[in-house]
Design a protein around this motif. Structure first.
Motif, mmCIF file in Angstrom:
data_model
loop_
_atom_site.group_PDB
_atom_site.id
_atom_site.type_symbol
_atom_site.label_atom_id
_atom_site.label_comp_id
_atom_site.label_asym_id
_atom_site.label_seq_id
_atom_site.Cartn_x
_atom_site.Cartn_y
_atom_site.Cartn_z
ATOM 1 N N ARG A 1 38.623 72.370 51.858
ATOM 2 C CA ARG A 1 39.026 71.360 52.830
ATOM 3 C C ARG A 1 38.147 71.448 54.076
ATOM 4 N NH1 ARG A 1 42.743 71.133 56.929
ATOM 5 N NH2 ARG A 1 43.911 69.197 57.216
ATOM 6 N N ARG A 2 37.909 72.691 54.497
ATOM 7 C CA ARG A 2 37.083 72.908 55.683
ATOM 8 C C ARG A 2 35.669 72.343 55.478
ATOM 9 N NH1 ARG A 2 36.034 76.131 59.930
ATOM 10 N NH2 ARG A 2 38.064 77.128 60.064
ATOM 11 N N ILE B 1 49.481 75.009 51.916
ATOM 12 C CA ILE B 1 48.618 75.244 50.759
ATOM 13 C C ILE B 1 49.441 75.343 49.472
ATOM 14 C CG2 ILE B 1 47.067 76.946 49.717
ATOM 15 C CD1 ILE B 1 45.737 77.187 52.393
ATOM 16 N N TYR C 1 41.601 76.423 48.465
ATOM 17 C CA TYR C 1 41.912 75.145 49.099
ATOM 18 C C TYR C 1 41.367 75.049 50.521
ATOM 19 C CZ TYR C 1 44.302 70.755 49.720
ATOM 20 O OH TYR C 1 44.555 69.426 49.908
ATOM 21 N N ARG C 2 41.629 76.101 51.301
ATOM 22 C CA ARG C 2 41.190 76.142 52.686
ATOM 23 C C ARG C 2 39.673 75.956 52.805
ATOM 24 N NH1 ARG C 2 44.655 78.177 56.690
ATOM 25 N NH2 ARG C 2 46.175 79.203 55.370
ATOM 26 N N LEU D 1 45.982 74.446 58.615
ATOM 27 C CA LEU D 1 46.834 74.559 57.435
ATOM 28 C C LEU D 1 47.608 75.869 57.453
ATOM 29 C CD1 LEU D 1 44.791 73.485 54.295
ATOM 30 C CD2 LEU D 1 46.539 72.228 55.538
ATOM 31 N N ASP E 1 41.037 75.435 61.222
ATOM 32 C CA ASP E 1 41.913 74.570 60.437
ATOM 33 C C ASP E 1 43.363 74.859 60.775
ATOM 34 O OD1 ASP E 1 43.158 76.402 58.606
ATOM 35 O OD2 ASP E 1 41.235 76.535 57.572
#
Lengths: 194, 358
Positions: A34-35, B70, A30-31, B65, B63
């Motif tokens: 998204r990045r 997540i 996910y990270r 997050l 980021d």
């Protein structure tokens, strides 16, 4: 230490209908997704929607989806086409030009990274200025190569160009950045003296 | 004695996976590795700094997050999938979407065919692992110093330990394990050969010391109230046995002591005026046109290891260089290399064969 299940094992389970396996793939990438999506200068909500759609489609089409050598590469590539599709639909943008964000991190922890504070501040800012002058495709290629560690071949496939062009992008970008460097430290030394 | 990566350009370092992992995760362990790396390759500092700056610029904004965010996203997506499965195909799948999907699938097939040949199953490591286990069980060796003088212990990985009187050391006879481990009772001065892929651990009753390649002293005698680690060069991490997750990073001329009863930790600079300058931990091994015979005398004395050579043949040989913090045999090897001589260990004695220097 237990070894985490490898990506391609999860991929296989997911294609056989294991939702939790797809969940783990989401969690794991996910990270990264998204990045990457945010680099195209679209807002967070849109990027997250694109990622959501991407996984939804993966699920719906699981019976037609093939095995893949690198799950990460597959996902990045899919996200790219989702993002571009969004941009086409929403912003009526022409085929070639996408944007690429070069904003800097808020702060650089020089001490942790084992570099000198002055060097860090100066070089990072100087480099950013150089990076801004590069075409967006070169910036994207640099990112995929040196941040996501993709191969030239994988990048070529993602960006829909041949391998030679990717090598050229990278080489040109690096040498442009490097040339400025020869000047930069000298400038810095002069600054500290006067 | 080489540390990988060993890049010649910024691009090469940027491409290195250990470098990328360090920049992305910034773990304490990796930091230790890169500190050591910069120490081994001082001439590559510039490349390193440029690569770091370049990475930061390419990476861009951090980021925000959290792991919780997540997990939440994952749940949302799974929920969406479940709804989708129960209510069959929705309007989402309009024609534009289908086109996108088709493109993705075709590319997927292409990649798969392209790389299929490379993706061979890996079964080999299993056998090596069980072999290693076999070795691990058998071959431990123990050396005790019952003499009245320090003695040098040469370890199989070429590290050396100067073991003080009344101390003992237990170590593995084989080197093909994932990490290097020794157990110490008493006091030892360690010069560890550089190999960051195999960290070196010294265990005592109260402290564990971890290094990648450096020199330092550990003191932990039974019956004494304080145990001590003192660093001469490089960096080491020290963990109290009582709280193994609390590691302290020590740099040259720092020391850490622990009061055994209370587990109280004291970190300080090593005393400015050393108690005993002849102690090896306080000695310098830096030479400029020094007579090789003088150097060998010093080594013989410091390591308490007899060195046999023909004084006359070596009378014209000099050595210039820095041998600090190298294990004993590495010092001998480098000297022999410069004066084109060879050495052997015979009966716990170093024997140097030389034709002399011109």
């Amino acid at each position: 230490m237990a070894f985490p299940v490898q990506d391609h094992v999860l991929w296989k389970s997911y294609r056989e209908g294991d939702k939790q396996a797809l969940g783990t793939i989401v969690e794991r990438h996910y990270r990264t997704l998204r990045r990457y999506g945010l680099k195209f200068m679209i807002d967070e909500a849109t990027v997250e929607d694109c990622i959501q759609d991407l996984f939804l489609q993966l699920w719906q089409n699981r019976l037609q989806i093939n095995d893949t050598f690198s799950v990460k590469h597959y996902l990045l590539k899919s996200l790219r086409s989702h993002v571009i599709q969004y941009l086409r639909a929403e912003k009526h943008f022409s085929h070639q030009e996408t944007d690429w964000d070069t904003a800097l991190p808020e702060e650089v922890d020089a001490e942790t990274l084992l570099i000198q504070e002055e060097v860090a501040l100066f070089q990072v800012n100087e480099l950013k200025r150089q990076l801004d002058t590069l075409p967006t495709r070169e910036r994207e290629a640099l990112y995929l190569k040196y941040y996501e560690n993709l191969s030239v071949c994988e990048i070529a496939e993602m960006m829909n160009v041949n391998r030679q062009s990717v090598s050229n992008f990278l080489q040109k970008a690096l040498s442009k950045l490097r040339d400025r460097w020869l000047v930069a430290p000298l400038f810095w030394i002069i600054c500290t003296f006067f | 004695m080489s540390l990988s990566p060993n890049p010649f350009s910024v691009a090469e370092l940027l491409e290195d996976e250990t470098f990328q992992r360090w920049m992305k995760e910034r773990s304490q362990e990796d930091r230790l590795f890169w500190e050591e790396w910069l120490y081994v390759y001082p001439e590559k500092r510039e490349i390193y700094e440029q690569a770091v700056a370049m990475f930061l610029v390419i990476e861009g904004k951090k980021d925000t997050l959290s792991d919780q965010d997540i997990s939440l996203k994952k749940e949302q997506i799974l929920e969406l999938i479940s709804e989708e499965s129960s209510s069959s195909i929705k309007s989402l799948l309009s024609w534009t979407w289908l086109r996108g999907v088709a493109a993705v699938i075709i590319m997927g097939v292409v990649t798969w065919y392209y790389f299929r040949g490379l993706d061979t199953p890996q079964t080999a490591p299993l056998t090596t692992r069980s072999e290693e286990k076999g070795l691990e069980r058998e071959q431990w060796r123990q050396v005790s110093n019952t003499s009245q003088q320090p003695m040098v212990v040469l370890l199989p990985d070429n590290s050396s330990v100067v073991l003080s009187e009344g101390s003992s050391l237990r170590f593995q006879a084989a080197v093909n394990t994932a990490k290097r481990e020794v157990f110490l009772k008493g006091e030892g001065f360690f010069e560890v050969s550089k190999d960051p892929t195999k960290p070196f651990f010294v265990y005592t009753n109260s402290l564990t010391t971890k290094v990648l390649g450096t020199s330092f002293q550990v003191r932990s005698f039974e019956g004494e109230t304080v145990a001590l680690v003192k660093v001469k060069s490089g960096r080491v991490a020290v963990m109290p046995v009582a709280s193994p997750n609390k590691s302290t990073l020590l740099t040259p001329h720092q020391q850490l002591s622990i009061e055994i009863k209370t587990n109280k930790i004291i970190q300080e600079e090593s005393r400015a005026a050393p108690k005993n300058p002849s102690d090896i931990v306080n000695q310098e091994f830096t030479y400029e046109y020094a007579h090789v015979s003088d150097i060998l005398e010093q080594l013989q004395e410091s390591y308490n290891m007899p060195i046999q050579y023909e004084r006359e043949k070596l009378s014209t040989c000099t050595f210039t260089g820095q041998l600090n913090d190298l294990p004993f045999l590495e010092k001998i090897r480098l000297i022999c290399l410069t004066i084109e001589s060879t050495y052997q260990i015979i009966d716990n004695k170093v024997v140097i064969q030389s034709k002399g220097c011109n």
